[in-house]
Design a protein around this motif. Sequence first.
Motif, mmCIF file in Angstrom:
data_model
loop_
_atom_site.group_PDB
_atom_site.id
_atom_site.type_symbol
_atom_site.label_atom_id
_atom_site.label_comp_id
_atom_site.label_asym_id
_atom_site.label_seq_id
_atom_site.Cartn_x
_atom_site.Cartn_y
_atom_site.Cartn_z
ATOM 1 N N MET A 1 -2.462 2.575 -4.836
ATOM 2 C CA MET A 1 -2.996 1.823 -3.717
ATOM 3 C C MET A 1 -4.313 2.428 -3.238
ATOM 4 O O MET A 1 -5.213 1.711 -2.845
ATOM 5 N N THR A 2 -4.413 3.752 -3.278
ATOM 6 C CA THR A 2 -5.611 4.430 -2.791
ATOM 7 C C THR A 2 -6.849 3.993 -3.565
ATOM 8 O O THR A 2 -7.895 3.717 -2.972
ATOM 9 N N ASN A 3 -6.736 3.902 -4.883
ATOM 10 C CA ASN A 3 -7.888 3.490 -5.692
ATOM 11 C C ASN A 3 -8.279 2.034 -5.421
ATOM 12 O O ASN A 3 -9.461 1.696 -5.471
ATOM 13 N N LYS A 4 -7.307 1.198 -5.121
ATOM 14 C CA LYS A 4 -7.611 -0.203 -4.804
ATOM 15 C C LYS A 4 -8.385 -0.306 -3.488
ATOM 16 O O LYS A 4 -9.314 -1.098 -3.369
ATOM 17 N N ILE A 5 -7.995 0.506 -2.512
ATOM 18 C CA ILE A 5 -8.712 0.520 -1.239
ATOM 19 C C ILE A 5 -10.108 1.104 -1.439
ATOM 20 O O ILE A 5 -11.092 0.594 -0.900
ATOM 21 N N LEU A 6 -10.201 2.165 -2.228
ATOM 22 C CA LEU A 6 -11.496 2.783 -2.524
ATOM 23 C C LEU A 6 -12.449 1.771 -3.160
ATOM 24 O O LEU A 6 -13.620 1.686 -2.787
ATOM 25 N N ASP A 7 -11.947 0.967 -4.090
ATOM 26 C CA ASP A 7 -12.761 -0.085 -4.704
ATOM 27 C C ASP A 7 -13.191 -1.120 -3.673
ATOM 28 O O ASP A 7 -14.324 -1.615 -3.700
ATOM 29 N N GLY A 8 -12.297 -1.450 -2.734
ATOM 30 C CA GLY A 8 -12.645 -2.399 -1.680
ATOM 31 C C GLY A 8 -13.748 -1.879 -0.769
ATOM 32 O O GLY A 8 -14.649 -2.623 -0.376
ATOM 33 N N ILE A 9 -13.695 -0.588 -0.451
ATOM 34 C CA ILE A 9 -14.729 0.016 0.394
ATOM 35 C C ILE A 9 -16.072 0.003 -0.331
ATOM 36 O O ILE A 9 -17.101 -0.377 0.249
ATOM 37 N N THR A 10 -16.101 0.409 -1.590
ATOM 38 C CA THR A 10 -17.369 0.449 -2.323
ATOM 39 C C THR A 10 -17.939 -0.954 -2.506
ATOM 40 O O THR A 10 -19.160 -1.133 -2.418
ATOM 41 N N ASN A 11 -17.079 -1.949 -2.695
ATOM 42 C CA ASN A 11 -17.566 -3.332 -2.794
ATOM 43 C C ASN A 11 -18.158 -3.799 -1.470
ATOM 44 O O ASN A 11 -19.196 -4.467 -1.449
ATOM 45 N N ALA A 12 -17.523 -3.449 -0.360
ATOM 46 C CA ALA A 12 -18.040 -3.828 0.959
ATOM 47 C C ALA A 12 -19.390 -3.163 1.224
ATOM 48 O O ALA A 12 -20.305 -3.785 1.781
ATOM 49 N N LEU A 13 -19.536 -1.912 0.813
ATOM 50 C CA LEU A 13 -20.819 -1.213 0.977
ATOM 51 C C LEU A 13 -21.899 -1.875 0.135
ATOM 52 O O LEU A 13 -23.039 -2.053 0.585
ATOM 53 N N TYR A 14 -21.549 -2.250 -1.086
ATOM 54 C CA TYR A 14 -22.539 -2.894 -1.964
ATOM 55 C C TYR A 14 -22.971 -4.241 -1.395
ATOM 56 O O TYR A 14 -24.156 -4.581 -1.427
ATOM 57 N N VAL A 15 -22.024 -5.003 -0.866
ATOM 58 C CA VAL A 15 -22.360 -6.311 -0.282
ATOM 59 C C VAL A 15 -23.287 -6.133 0.923
ATOM 60 O O VAL A 15 -24.255 -6.871 1.090
ATOM 61 N N GLU A 16 -23.013 -5.152 1.766
ATOM 62 C CA GLU A 16 -23.804 -4.937 2.978
ATOM 63 C C GLU A 16 -25.164 -4.315 2.691
ATOM 64 O O GLU A 16 -26.167 -4.704 3.277
ATOM 65 N N PHE A 17 -25.227 -3.352 1.785
ATOM 66 C CA PHE A 17 -26.457 -2.578 1.602
ATOM 67 C C PHE A 17 -27.199 -2.865 0.292
ATOM 68 O O PHE A 17 -28.359 -2.493 0.163
ATOM 69 N N GLY A 18 -26.556 -3.463 -0.673
ATOM 70 C CA GLY A 18 -27.226 -3.816 -1.925
ATOM 71 C C GLY A 18 -27.418 -2.635 -2.865
ATOM 72 O O GLY A 18 -26.866 -1.552 -2.671
ATOM 73 N N SER A 19 -28.237 -2.850 -3.860
ATOM 74 C CA SER A 19 -28.407 -1.856 -4.922
ATOM 75 C C SER A 19 -29.433 -0.773 -4.577
ATOM 76 O O SER A 19 -29.627 0.156 -5.361
ATOM 77 N N LYS A 20 -30.078 -0.857 -3.431
ATOM 78 C CA LYS A 20 -31.039 0.175 -3.033
ATOM 79 C C LYS A 20 -30.341 1.481 -2.649
ATOM 80 O O LYS A 20 -30.971 2.525 -2.578
ATOM 81 N N TYR A 21 -29.045 1.402 -2.370
ATOM 82 C CA TYR A 21 -28.262 2.560 -1.955
ATOM 83 C C TYR A 21 -27.254 2.897 -3.046
ATOM 84 O O TYR A 21 -26.469 2.051 -3.457
ATOM 85 N N SER A 22 -27.260 4.142 -3.503
ATOM 86 C CA SER A 22 -26.268 4.583 -4.489
ATOM 87 C C SER A 22 -24.943 4.834 -3.784
ATOM 88 O O SER A 22 -24.912 5.273 -2.626
ATOM 89 N N ILE A 23 -23.842 4.560 -4.488
ATOM 90 C CA ILE A 23 -22.502 4.753 -3.933
ATOM 91 C C ILE A 23 -21.728 5.642 -4.897
ATOM 92 O O ILE A 23 -21.576 5.299 -6.068
ATOM 93 N N TYR A 24 -21.236 6.766 -4.381
ATOM 94 C CA TYR A 24 -20.504 7.724 -5.211
ATOM 95 C C TYR A 24 -19.078 7.877 -4.697
ATOM 96 O O TYR A 24 -18.837 7.878 -3.490
ATOM 97 N N THR A 25 -18.139 8.020 -5.633
ATOM 98 C CA THR A 25 -16.744 8.279 -5.270
ATOM 99 C C THR A 25 -16.271 9.619 -5.820
ATOM 100 O O THR A 25 -15.150 10.028 -5.539
ATOM 101 N N GLU A 26 -17.086 10.263 -6.603
ATOM 102 C CA GLU A 26 -16.780 11.588 -7.138
ATOM 103 C C GLU A 26 -17.851 12.560 -6.670
ATOM 104 O O GLU A 26 -19.024 12.199 -6.575
#
Length: 148
Positions: free
Chosen positions: A1-26
Motif C-alpha cells: 500500500m505504501t508504494n501505491k500512495i507514494l506513486d499517487g503523491i509523485t503523480n500529484a506533484l507532477y500534475v501540479e509542478f510539471g517536468s521543470k521540477y525533478s521528483i525523487y523517491t530514493e
Amino acid sequence: MTNKILDGITNALYVEFGSKYSIYTEDRQQGTEKPCFFVSCVSGSDERWLGSRRRLENKFTVQYFPCTDEPERECNGIRDRLVSALEYIKNADGDLMEGTKISSEPTEGFLTMFVNYDCYAVQAAQEEPWMEKLNVEGGLKDGSRKNK
C-alpha cells in the motif's frame, strides 16, 4: 500500500509542478537537479480492528529544495501549492485518498511538508478446508410409552 500512495503523491506533484521540477523517491547523494522534491514514507502503523479490518496510518514527507537566491521566499510559494496538490491524491489503484495532518517547517534552505494518508484495509480471510465426507448413522428409538 505504501508504494501505491507514494506513486499517487509523485503523480500529484507532477500534475501540479510539471517536468521543470525533478521528483525523487530514493536518497541520492549526488546528481540531484534543483529545484526538486524528495518524497518518502517516514512512518507507518497497522492497527487491527474488528474482524479482518485493519487501520493503516502512513506518514509521508515531501521535501522541496529550491534553486534561487531567495530560498525562503520560494519555499513559501511552493508550500501553498503543495497543500492544494496533496490534499487529495489518487493512489496507484485510482482510489481517491485524503491527506490529513498537513504541516510544514522550513529547514536550513529547504522546505519539509508532512502529510498523512490513512486508510482501512480488509485482510483476506484464510479459507479452511471443508470436510470431505461425513457418514451419519442413526435411527429412531422406540417412542412408545408404557404406563405403569
